[in-house]
Design a protein around this motif. Sequence first.
Motif, short mmCIF file in Angstrom:
data_model
loop_
_atom_site.label_atom_id
_atom_site.label_comp_id
_atom_site.label_asym_id
_atom_site.label_seq_id
_atom_site.Cartn_x
_atom_site.Cartn_y
_atom_site.Cartn_z
N MET A 1 0.83 -1.19 0.00
CA MET A 1 0.00 0.00 0.00
C MET A 1 0.88 1.25 0.00
N THR A 2 0.32 2.33 -0.52
CA THR A 2 0.97 3.63 -0.41
C THR A 2 0.86 4.10 1.04
N GLU A 3 1.55 5.16 1.38
CA GLU A 3 1.45 5.71 2.73
C GLU A 3 0.02 6.16 3.01
N GLU A 4 -0.62 6.75 2.01
CA GLU A 4 -2.01 7.17 2.19
C GLU A 4 -2.92 5.95 2.34
N GLY A 5 -2.64 4.90 1.57
CA GLY A 5 -3.41 3.68 1.69
C GLY A 5 -3.31 3.07 3.07
N LYS A 6 -2.10 3.06 3.63
CA LYS A 6 -1.90 2.53 4.98
C LYS A 6 -2.65 3.38 6.01
N ARG A 7 -2.61 4.70 5.81
CA ARG A 7 -3.28 5.59 6.75
C ARG A 7 -4.79 5.36 6.74
N LEU A 8 -5.38 5.25 5.54
CA LEU A 8 -6.81 5.05 5.43
C LEU A 8 -7.21 3.65 5.89
N SER A 9 -6.37 2.67 5.59
CA SER A 9 -6.67 1.30 6.00
C SER A 9 -6.70 1.18 7.51
N ALA A 10 -5.79 1.86 8.18
CA ALA A 10 -5.73 1.79 9.65
C ALA A 10 -6.98 2.38 10.29
N GLN A 11 -7.70 3.23 9.56
CA GLN A 11 -8.91 3.87 10.10
C GLN A 11 -10.16 3.02 9.88
N MET A 12 -10.06 1.96 9.07
CA MET A 12 -11.25 1.18 8.74
C MET A 12 -11.68 0.34 9.93
N ARG A 13 -12.99 0.18 10.07
CA ARG A 13 -13.56 -0.54 11.20
C ARG A 13 -14.33 -1.74 10.69
N SER A 14 -14.52 -2.74 11.55
CA SER A 14 -15.31 -3.91 11.20
C SER A 14 -15.66 -4.69 12.45
N SER A 15 -16.88 -5.18 12.51
CA SER A 15 -17.27 -6.03 13.64
C SER A 15 -16.60 -7.39 13.57
N TRP A 16 -15.98 -7.71 12.43
CA TRP A 16 -15.28 -8.98 12.28
C TRP A 16 -13.87 -8.92 12.86
N ARG A 17 -13.43 -7.76 13.25
CA ARG A 17 -12.09 -7.61 13.80
C ARG A 17 -12.17 -7.47 15.32
N ASN A 18 -11.36 -8.23 16.02
CA ASN A 18 -11.36 -8.20 17.48
C ASN A 18 -10.70 -6.92 18.00
N GLY A 19 -11.07 -6.57 19.24
CA GLY A 19 -10.39 -5.48 19.92
C GLY A 19 -10.82 -4.09 19.51
N GLN A 20 -12.02 -3.95 18.93
CA GLN A 20 -12.48 -2.63 18.53
C GLN A 20 -13.66 -2.20 19.39
N ASP A 21 -13.73 -0.92 19.66
CA ASP A 21 -14.84 -0.35 20.42
C ASP A 21 -15.85 0.26 19.45
N PHE A 22 -17.12 0.25 19.87
CA PHE A 22 -18.19 0.77 19.03
C PHE A 22 -19.03 1.74 19.85
N ASP A 23 -19.21 2.95 19.30
CA ASP A 23 -20.02 3.96 19.96
C ASP A 23 -21.10 4.54 19.06
N TRP A 24 -20.96 4.36 17.74
CA TRP A 24 -21.98 4.91 16.83
C TRP A 24 -21.93 4.11 15.54
N VAL A 25 -22.94 4.30 14.68
CA VAL A 25 -23.05 3.50 13.46
C VAL A 25 -21.85 3.70 12.54
N THR A 26 -21.22 4.86 12.60
CA THR A 26 -20.07 5.11 11.74
C THR A 26 -18.84 4.33 12.19
N ASP A 27 -18.92 3.64 13.32
CA ASP A 27 -17.82 2.78 13.76
C ASP A 27 -17.86 1.42 13.08
N PHE A 28 -18.82 1.22 12.18
CA PHE A 28 -18.96 -0.05 11.48
C PHE A 28 -18.72 0.15 9.99
#
Length: 345
Positions: free
Chosen positions: A135-162
């Motif tokens: 990935m490009t540096e921008e790709g890595k930055r955007l990828s790190a911000q992506m959320r998913s209920s399939w990934r462990n260790g994430q917190d959820f507070d609003w619909v945009t967290d999914f």
Amino acid sequence: MSSVNRWLAASLVVLAGVALQAPLAAQEDLTVLPAIPNDYAPKKTDWGEPDFRGRWPIDHLNGLPLQRTPEQGNRAFLTEQELAERQARIDQLAGRYAAEDSQDKIGQGHWVEMGVGSRRTSLLVTPANGRLPEMTEEGKRLSAQMRSSWRNGQDFDWVTDFDSWDRCITRGLPASMMPMMYNNGLRIFQSPGLVAIQMEMIHETRIIPTDGRAAIPVQIRNWLGESRGHWEDANTLVVETINFRPGASATNIVTSGSPPSNDSPISEQAKLIERFHMTGPDTITYESHYEDPTIFTAPWGARLEWQRNDEYEFFEYACHEGNVQLRNYITASRAERAGKTPEAQ
């Protein structure tokens, strides 16, 4: 169709897939995929276009990962030992899911379509190592911000967290053309100047004009982009898709063999070119070429062998019925962080 009859029909398709791949074991050069046959002339529709109509589920490919392992290098095919090991892993996982089902309980095993141990090393055929490019540096930055209920260790507070799939919007493209653990149905419809591809997952439908109409303005962006198609030779449909709306995933976290930690985001520069080659009355070779210079340092592409199965029935895709699952995730996440049970919150 009952679930038993559907299982039997799917099993016949899987066995056919094994038979088709058996001669590859004798291949001396495991690095080379065979050329795609171009000598089949499909029947024509009443308006004179190649007739691709039918049901083309890709459930038999669920045992084939998106990427190769680094150790497999540029090999397109597994050795006999590697194939046996892959099939053993698939059988073990299938048995685990089947054990969830009982007379009084329907678990995940009722839905899972495990596929078969393919001799191919990966869906990806480009780059030569069968792995997603860096990935490009921008790709890595955007990828790190992506959320998913399939990934462990994430917190959820609003619909945009999914992500968009959690929210039953889309699995993304080309992710939606890749096999998953369930809802692998694809169905092609045609009318003069139009091809439609219906997907069992989320029941999205891609509308692809083939009549030469002009592209829409770039300011109009869709989750699945905007596609234009044309017929090439006597047996090939070529589709180019642009105008992607950022927010979905190009590979999706649940695509078998996709990156384990991060998804591949889509930018406005994404472009997908697909070729559907009908190689026989019941076979299509699907090729995809994907490029997104904002996200990836190089293009990548996949090759899938489709098999017709007109007995395959689409299940209803209810996603999270009553639209309560996201609320439950948020409630449970907040309770967990507060050290309380959801009932006590």
